[in-house]
Write an enzyme that holds these catalytic residues in place. Structure first.
Site, PDB file in Angstrom:
ATOM      1  N   LYS A 107       0.852  -1.203   0.000  1.00  0.00           N
ATOM      2  CA  LYS A 107       0.000   0.000   0.000  1.00  0.00           C
ATOM      3  C   LYS A 107       0.882   1.244   0.000  1.00  0.00           C
ATOM      4  O   LYS A 107       1.444   1.624   1.026  1.00  0.00           O
ATOM      5  CB  LYS A 107      -0.913   0.052   1.227  1.00  0.00           C
ATOM      6  CG  LYS A 107      -1.892   1.224   1.140  1.00  0.00           C
ATOM      7  CD  LYS A 107      -2.392   1.692   2.486  1.00  0.00           C
ATOM      8  CE  LYS A 107      -1.870   3.041   2.920  1.00  0.00           C
ATOM      9  NZ  LYS A 107      -1.999   4.166   2.012  1.00  0.00           N
ATOM     10  N   GLY A 126       6.438   5.869   8.660  1.00  0.00           N
ATOM     11  CA  GLY A 126       5.526   7.009   8.788  1.00  0.00           C
ATOM     12  C   GLY A 126       5.615   7.568  10.190  1.00  0.00           C
ATOM     13  O   GLY A 126       6.643   7.432  10.860  1.00  0.00           O
ATOM     14  N   GLY A 143       2.457   4.460  13.604  1.00  0.00           N
ATOM     15  CA  GLY A 143       3.276   3.266  13.801  1.00  0.00           C
ATOM     16  C   GLY A 143       2.850   2.484  15.034  1.00  0.00           C
ATOM     17  O   GLY A 143       2.872   1.247  15.041  1.00  0.00           O
ATOM     18  N   GLU A 162       9.614   2.308  11.026  1.00  0.00           N
ATOM     19  CA  GLU A 162      10.517   3.454  10.867  1.00  0.00           C
ATOM     20  C   GLU A 162       9.662   4.686  11.067  1.00  0.00           C
ATOM     21  O   GLU A 162       8.807   4.990  10.229  1.00  0.00           O
ATOM     22  CB  GLU A 162      11.131   3.470   9.468  1.00  0.00           C
ATOM     23  CG  GLU A 162      12.210   2.450   9.255  1.00  0.00           C
ATOM     24  CD  GLU A 162      13.347   2.590  10.223  1.00  0.00           C
ATOM     25  OE1 GLU A 162      13.576   3.682  10.769  1.00  0.00           O
ATOM     26  OE2 GLU A 162      14.020   1.577  10.464  1.00  0.00           O
ATOM     27  N   CYS A 176      12.555  11.964   7.164  1.00  0.00           N
ATOM     28  CA  CYS A 176      12.652  11.465   8.552  1.00  0.00           C
ATOM     29  C   CYS A 176      13.990  11.894   9.125  1.00  0.00           C
ATOM     30  O   CYS A 176      14.147  12.029  10.329  1.00  0.00           O
ATOM     31  CB  CYS A 176      12.610   9.945   8.618  1.00  0.00           C
ATOM     32  SG  CYS A 176      11.448   9.203   7.533  1.00  0.00           S
ATOM     33  N   GLN A 221      -0.537  18.900   5.725  1.00  0.00           N
ATOM     34  CA  GLN A 221       0.836  19.050   6.191  1.00  0.00           C
ATOM     35  C   GLN A 221       1.185  20.532   6.375  1.00  0.00           C
ATOM     36  O   GLN A 221       1.848  20.919   7.329  1.00  0.00           O
ATOM     37  CB  GLN A 221       1.763  18.378   5.167  1.00  0.00           C
ATOM     38  CG  GLN A 221       3.070  17.898   5.702  1.00  0.00           C
ATOM     39  CD  GLN A 221       2.939  16.946   6.877  1.00  0.00           C
ATOM     40  OE1 GLN A 221       2.028  16.120   6.908  1.00  0.00           O
ATOM     41  NE2 GLN A 221       3.812  17.085   7.848  1.00  0.00           N
ATOM     42  N   GLU A 255       8.129  16.425  16.204  1.00  0.00           N
ATOM     43  CA  GLU A 255       8.452  16.394  14.777  1.00  0.00           C
ATOM     44  C   GLU A 255       7.494  17.309  14.016  1.00  0.00           C
ATOM     45  O   GLU A 255       6.282  17.232  14.198  1.00  0.00           O
ATOM     46  CB  GLU A 255       8.331  14.965  14.243  1.00  0.00           C
ATOM     47  CG  GLU A 255       8.719  14.870  12.777  1.00  0.00           C
ATOM     48  CD  GLU A 255       8.829  13.436  12.267  1.00  0.00           C
ATOM     49  OE1 GLU A 255       7.881  12.677  12.479  1.00  0.00           O
ATOM     50  OE2 GLU A 255       9.853  13.100  11.659  1.00  0.00           O
TER      51      GLU A 255
HETATM   52  C1  UN1 Z   1      13.658   9.421   4.923  1.00  0.00           C
HETATM   53  O1  UN1 Z   1      13.996  10.465   5.434  1.00  0.00           O
HETATM   54  O2  UN1 Z   1      12.491   9.032   5.020  1.00  0.00           O
HETATM   55  O3  UN1 Z   1      19.381   9.671   4.453  1.00  0.00           O
HETATM   56  C2  UN1 Z   1      14.606   8.597   4.144  1.00  0.00           C
HETATM   57  C3  UN1 Z   1      18.552  10.224   3.746  1.00  0.00           C
HETATM   58  C4  UN1 Z   1      17.964   9.481   2.569  1.00  0.00           C
HETATM   59  C5  UN1 Z   1      16.827   8.631   3.019  1.00  0.00           C
HETATM   60  C6  UN1 Z   1      15.827   9.365   3.834  1.00  0.00           C
HETATM   61  N1  UN1 Z   1      18.979   8.682   1.950  1.00  0.00           N
HETATM   62  O4  UN1 Z   1      18.192  11.361   3.971  1.00  0.00           O
END
Ligand code: UN1
Length: 499
Positions: free
Chosen positions: A175, A228, A233, A250, A284, A331, A389
């Protein structure tokens, strides 16, 4: 008429049983409708899981090197189609072409890494405690896996999961995020063109609250990978826990870049600009906090504010754009909410803090979800803008007096994904490596830029102990099988006194 895209079940494109659809629009220009996608149901997930289970029965018997060959061909097609894929991604999620090309490259790197892993997937053998007996342990697939991915890395994150999962012999119900459904369809089309059998990856588009939940609750889906928010999560983990499924999470981050008084400030400046405002702060791994030593605080803030003010907002398809739009209205509202919180908490806004208007070349910024790069100074560790965040182009600057205090501030949040320290002092750098609570630490480099063949993931509320990428992801996508072969021709009893 906008193009109507479909789900993929057992190699066939099909509509949802609901007959309903949702729209995919360009965040840089919401008047541009890119297509419609099925708003799927639990029944669609049931059909996808049945297809994945059927496919699994033969896929698990294909030799891993042969499975790897399909991934190698996938990587080759992605190399050929890199620019086209990047353009599709920029249209649907907004980041500049340079970054979407990087996102595709991360997928290509993952393809080639996993292709060769098909010729390794090493097991472990040990001596037996008994004579004439051989002990082996090796990796076996799990079965049908569920994959729920975000929109910020619409290529890299699906490939981090699909490619190792497939080479290990699993099949998938996938998904993708509602904001980036087209990238997912093209990726799986490429896998099929490369020779992936029908049913090995099935795509079910739609909402997390229906499709996502159905994946976590389906009894034939034995493992779920989710990337997400920490909030979602935890729901995924609870649902999966009820059936004791494997789950890889993650989740959020509140990553900091520390700059010490002996740092190369120009380098640190480049790092924070890239880390905080690259991908419009929607990684992230984005730099969300800048922890500055008091001796260089004022100078660094001045240089940073000047440099960030020059970043050019715009449509990611234009070569002059440094920063694209944020992904959607929800967002952007969230960012506005946090900017208000920051002001109310007494932090000082030294840049931005508004929805972006005006024009950038031929782009009217008012037609997209643009937000100005924003910097707050005078932030203290207990403020919400220092702890929560935001997932947008908002940077909180904090002041510290020593390395110990910098690390303490770094560790004072619930998250622990990425981190960075700029210093020329090797002892300080090594102490930071040891004491920073994060899955990833960079020395003299930004918090973003993880490489596909290294373990990726975070500690504390960022993850649940698993890693994507590199050799570590195979720990999630495989089970261990222990095998004892007794060639003594008699009953040998382990652990029993045989005197
Ligand atoms: C993410 O932020 O969801 O290290 C992944 C990084 C990328 C991957 C990020 N190679 O910022």
């Amino acid at each position: 008429m906008p193009q109507q895209f479909q789900n993929l079940i057992h190699g066939l494109w099909c509509d949802s049983s609901s007959g309903q659809t949702f729209e995919n629009r360009n965040p840089a220009n919401w008047k541009e409708l890119l297509g419609t996608f099925p708003l799927s149901t639990k029944e669609d997930v049931d059909r996808a899981a049945a297809a994945a289970l059927t496919a699994y029965r033969s896929w698990r018997l294909v030799p891993a090197p042969e499975r790897g060959d399909i991934l190698r061909r996938t990587g080759e097609i992605m190399v050929r189609r890199k620019d086209e894929l990047a353009e599709i991604m920029t249209r649907e999620m907004g980041k500049p072409l340079t970054e979407t090309r990087g996102d595709v490259q991360e997928g290509i790197d993952t393809a080639f890494y996993c292709a060769t892993e098909g010729r390794r997937l090493f097991g472990i053998n040990t001596p037996s405690e008994l004579r004439n007996k051989l002990n082996l342990s090796f990796r076996v697939p799990i079965g049908v896996c569920g994959l729920i991915t975000p929109w910020n890395f619409p290529m890299a994150i699906p490939t981090w999961n699909l490619f190792p999962g497939l080479v290990a012999g699993n099949t998938f119900v996938f998904k993708p995020a509602e904001d980036t459904p087209q990238t997912a369809n093209v990726l799986v089309e490429i896998l099929m063109e490369a020779g992936l059998p029908a049913g090995c990856v099935n795509i079910v588009h739609g909402a997390g609250s229906t499709v996502g939940v159905a994946i976590t609750e389906h009894p034939d889906i034995l493992a779920v990978s989710f990337t997400g928010s920490t909030e979602t999560g935890r729901i995924v983990a609870q649902n999966c826990g009820k059936q004791t499924k494997h789950v890889c999470l993650e989740m959020g981050g509140k990553n900091a870049q520390i700059v010490m008084n002996d740092a190369d400030l120009e380098l640190a400046l480049e790092g924070v600009l890239w880390g905080a405002f690259g991908t419009t702060g929607q990684r992230c791994t984005a730099t969300s906090r800048l922890i500055l030593h008091e001796a260089i605080h004022d100078e660094m803030v001045e240089r940073l504010t000047k440099a960030a003010a020059k970043l050019r907002l715009g449509n990611g398809l234009h070569s002059t754009t440094d920063v694209g739009p944020v992904i959607n209205e929800k967002q952007r509202k969230n960012i506005e909410k946090y900017v208000k919180i920051g002001k109310d908490e007494g932090a000082k806004r030294v840049l931005g803090g508004e929805v972006a208007g005006g024009r950038a070349g031929s782009t009217d910024l008012r037609d997209g979800w643009f937000y100005q790069p924003t910097i707050f100074t005078g932030v203290t560790p207990t403020m919400r803008i220092a702890k929560e965040e935001i997932f947008g182009p908002v940077l909180s600057v904090l002041k510290c007096r020593s390395l110990e205090e910098a690390i303490e501030i770094n560790n004072s949040v619930i998250y622990g994904l990425s981190s960075s320290i700029y210093t020329r002092d090797v002892n300080a750098a090594m102490r930071a490596v040891r004491d920073i609570e994060a899955g990833i630490t960079y020395i003299n480099s930004a918090t973003i830029g993880a490489e596909a063949h290294m373990p990726f993931g975070g500690v504390k509320a960022t993850g649940n102990g698993h890693r994507e990428g590199g050799w570590a992801v195979f720990d999630f996508y495989t089970e261990w099988k222990s095998v004892y072969i007794d060639y003594s021709g008699k009953l040998q009893r382990a652990q029993i006194d045989n005197s």
